[in-house]
Design a protein around this motif. Structure first.
Motif, PDB file in Angstrom:
ATOM      1  N   VAL A  27      55.130   8.928  36.301  1.00 35.35           N
ATOM      2  CA  VAL A  27      54.922  10.113  35.470  1.00 35.35           C
ATOM      3  C   VAL A  27      53.808  10.962  36.076  1.00 35.35           C
ATOM      4  O   VAL A  27      52.765  10.442  36.478  1.00 35.35           O
ATOM      5  CB  VAL A  27      54.541   9.714  34.020  1.00 35.35           C
ATOM      6  CG1 VAL A  27      54.331  10.968  33.176  1.00 35.35           C
ATOM      7  CG2 VAL A  27      55.625   8.840  33.416  1.00 35.35           C
ATOM      8  N   GLU A  28      54.028  12.261  36.166  1.00 36.63           N
ATOM      9  CA  GLU A  28      53.045  13.159  36.740  1.00 36.63           C
ATOM     10  C   GLU A  28      51.808  13.201  35.858  1.00 36.63           C
ATOM     11  O   GLU A  28      51.890  13.521  34.664  1.00 36.63           O
ATOM     12  CB  GLU A  28      53.624  14.565  36.887  1.00 36.63           C
ATOM     13  CG  GLU A  28      52.695  15.551  37.571  1.00 36.63           C
ATOM     14  CD  GLU A  28      53.287  16.937  37.662  1.00 36.63           C
ATOM     15  OE1 GLU A  28      52.515  17.876  37.944  1.00 36.63           O
ATOM     16  OE2 GLU A  28      54.499  17.097  37.442  1.00 36.63           O
ATOM     17  N   VAL A  29      50.651  12.926  36.434  1.00 35.42           N
ATOM     18  CA  VAL A  29      49.439  12.719  35.649  1.00 35.42           C
ATOM     19  C   VAL A  29      48.993  13.968  34.898  1.00 35.42           C
ATOM     20  O   VAL A  29      48.478  13.875  33.774  1.00 35.42           O
ATOM     21  CB  VAL A  29      48.305  12.177  36.552  1.00 35.42           C
ATOM     22  CG1 VAL A  29      47.855  13.220  37.563  1.00 35.42           C
ATOM     23  CG2 VAL A  29      47.125  11.699  35.720  1.00 35.42           C
ATOM     24  N   ASP A  30      49.191  15.151  35.484  1.00 39.68           N
ATOM     25  CA  ASP A  30      48.712  16.376  34.844  1.00 39.68           C
ATOM     26  C   ASP A  30      49.834  17.214  34.234  1.00 39.68           C
ATOM     27  O   ASP A  30      49.614  18.398  33.907  1.00 39.68           O
ATOM     28  CB  ASP A  30      47.919  17.238  35.838  1.00 39.68           C
ATOM     29  CG  ASP A  30      46.488  16.757  36.006  1.00 39.68           C
ATOM     30  OD1 ASP A  30      45.980  16.067  35.097  1.00 39.68           O
ATOM     31  OD2 ASP A  30      45.872  17.069  37.048  1.00 39.68           O
ATOM     32  N   ALA A  31      50.986  16.616  34.034  1.00 36.89           N
ATOM     33  CA  ALA A  31      52.074  17.356  33.396  1.00 36.89           C
ATOM     34  C   ALA A  31      51.733  17.593  31.932  1.00 36.89           C
ATOM     35  O   ALA A  31      51.259  16.680  31.242  1.00 36.89           O
ATOM     36  CB  ALA A  31      53.382  16.583  33.508  1.00 36.89           C
ATOM     37  N   PRO A  32      51.931  18.820  31.421  1.00 34.89           N
ATOM     38  CA  PRO A  32      51.616  19.094  30.010  1.00 34.89           C
ATOM     39  C   PRO A  32      52.693  18.569  29.069  1.00 34.89           C
ATOM     40  O   PRO A  32      53.872  18.495  29.427  1.00 34.89           O
ATOM     41  CB  PRO A  32      51.552  20.622  29.971  1.00 34.89           C
ATOM     42  CG  PRO A  32      52.479  21.063  31.049  1.00 34.89           C
ATOM     43  CD  PRO A  32      52.367  20.038  32.139  1.00 34.89           C
ATOM     44  N   SER A  33      52.271  18.226  27.874  1.00 33.90           N
ATOM     45  CA  SER A  33      53.208  17.804  26.837  1.00 33.90           C
ATOM     46  C   SER A  33      53.884  19.028  26.246  1.00 33.90           C
ATOM     47  O   SER A  33      53.603  20.161  26.629  1.00 33.90           O
ATOM     48  CB  SER A  33      52.460  17.051  25.741  1.00 33.90           C
ATOM     49  OG  SER A  33      51.619  17.958  25.034  1.00 33.90           O
ATOM     50  N   VAL A  34      54.754  18.809  25.269  1.00 33.85           N
ATOM     51  CA  VAL A  34      55.418  19.935  24.610  1.00 33.85           C
ATOM     52  C   VAL A  34      54.396  20.827  23.906  1.00 33.85           C
ATOM     53  O   VAL A  34      54.644  22.013  23.679  1.00 33.85           O
ATOM     54  CB  VAL A  34      56.477  19.447  23.594  1.00 33.85           C
ATOM     55  CG1 VAL A  34      57.636  18.793  24.313  1.00 33.85           C
ATOM     56  CG2 VAL A  34      55.866  18.496  22.574  1.00 33.85           C
ATOM     57  N   GLY A  35      53.231  20.277  23.588  1.00 35.93           N
ATOM     58  CA  GLY A  35      52.178  21.074  22.962  1.00 35.93           C
ATOM     59  C   GLY A  35      51.320  21.823  23.961  1.00 35.93           C
ATOM     60  O   GLY A  35      50.417  22.559  23.572  1.00 35.93           O
ATOM     61  N   GLY A  36      51.588  21.627  25.234  1.00 37.92           N
ATOM     62  CA  GLY A  36      50.878  22.351  26.274  1.00 37.92           C
ATOM     63  C   GLY A  36      49.606  21.703  26.775  1.00 37.92           C
ATOM     64  O   GLY A  36      48.941  22.255  27.652  1.00 37.92           O
ATOM     65  N   ARG A  37      49.263  20.525  26.252  1.00 37.80           N
ATOM     66  CA  ARG A  37      48.022  19.872  26.672  1.00 37.80           C
ATOM     67  C   ARG A  37      48.336  18.631  27.487  1.00 37.80           C
ATOM     68  O   ARG A  37      49.361  17.980  27.298  1.00 37.80           O
ATOM     69  CB  ARG A  37      47.156  19.546  25.453  1.00 37.80           C
ATOM     70  CG  ARG A  37      46.772  20.811  24.690  1.00 37.80           C
ATOM     71  CD  ARG A  37      45.882  20.543  23.497  1.00 37.80           C
ATOM     72  NE  ARG A  37      44.529  20.171  23.873  1.00 37.80           N
ATOM     73  CZ  ARG A  37      43.536  20.030  23.008  1.00 37.80           C
ATOM     74  NH1 ARG A  37      43.763  20.224  21.708  1.00 37.80           N
ATOM     75  NH2 ARG A  37      42.325  19.701  23.409  1.00 37.80           N
ATOM     76  N   THR A  38      47.436  18.310  28.406  1.00 41.85           N
ATOM     77  CA  THR A  38      47.652  17.196  29.309  1.00 41.85           C
ATOM     78  C   THR A  38      47.036  15.907  28.770  1.00 41.85           C
ATOM     79  O   THR A  38      46.259  15.915  27.817  1.00 41.85           O
ATOM     80  CB  THR A  38      47.041  17.481  30.687  1.00 41.85           C
ATOM     81  OG1 THR A  38      45.605  17.525  30.550  1.00 41.85           O
ATOM     82  CG2 THR A  38      47.554  18.795  31.262  1.00 41.85           C
ATOM     83  N   ALA A  39      47.361  14.820  29.455  1.00 40.29           N
ATOM     84  CA  ALA A  39      46.800  13.517  29.083  1.00 40.29           C
ATOM     85  C   ALA A  39      45.281  13.521  29.207  1.00 40.29           C
ATOM     86  O   ALA A  39      44.571  13.023  28.323  1.00 40.29           O
ATOM     87  CB  ALA A  39      47.414  12.428  29.965  1.00 40.29           C
TER      88      ALA A  39
END
Length: 206
Positions: A27-39
């Motif tokens: 999983v891409e570490v800095d990919a944003p969620s549906v809410g637009g925020r990252t892990a």
């Protein structure tokens, strides 16, 4: 829930094992969620220092946008909430201490002025890592911002750590002390009056 959203949710929950498992699965570490925020953003917000460490080790960008509107950086977010351990992890990963993000916030100012008394431990950690104690945010130093908000304890702390006492800091506190006294004459020992006393004791003249 797709893999990215699972990663972000696990990071927000501080579930290090699941975070590591998903990262190992690609999983891409800095990919944003549906809410637009990252892990990383949500792990920092929640104060999960171990999770933050795992994400940074996997390549998360410590300078990325953070906050609900992307107005902060991870370090600014951690400083604002007084997550001292998280601040330390980010600093060790190379996060800068100067003005940053689209609004040019300064982490030291945020640590000094948010909360009832600021975040003393976070302030000390930032200073130990080279933060400029007189570095301005929107033309005010950390001491001047602390005086503006009547952060008496923080004013004492910053002065003790070598902040330059300025006439502007005294002026900010005096204006608010007078307004407070006018509104409540009995409040002669209010936070702004005490801030004025602290600044005068540091040698600032009226």
């Amino acid at each position: 829930m797709d893999m990215v959203n699972r990663l972000v949710r696990a990071a927000e929950d501080g579930d290090v094992a699941v975070v590591a498992q998903l990262l190992d699965a690609g999983v891409e570490v800095d990919a944003p969620s549906v809410g637009g925020r990252t892990a990383l953003d949500l792990a920092v917000h929640a104060g999960h220092d171990e999770t933050v460490r795992v994400l940074l080790a996997a390549g998360a960008d410590p300078r990325q946008k953070a906050g609900g509107y992307g107005e902060l950086t991870p370090l600014c977010l951690a400083a604002m909430y007084g997550h001292t351990a998280v601040v330390g992890v980010l600093l060790d990963a190379g996060a800068p201490t100067g003005a940053q993000g689209r609004l040019r916030y300064v982490p030291l100012v945020l640590a000094a002025t948010t909360g009832e008394h600021g975040h003393p431990d976070t302030v000390d950690l930032l200073l130990r890592h080279g933060a400029d104690i007189n570095g301005a945010m929107k033309d005010k130093t950390p001491l001047e911002w602390a005086a503006t908000f009547g952060q008496v304890q923080m004013v004492h702390q910053l002065l003790a750590r070598g902040a330059t006492p300025t006439a502007r800091a005294l002026g900010e506190a005096r204006v608010r002390a007078r307004a407070r006294a006018k509104w409540s004459p009995a409040d002669m020992e209010g936070k702004y009056a005490l801030t004025v006393e602290a600044l005068r004791a540091a040698g600032i003249e009226d």
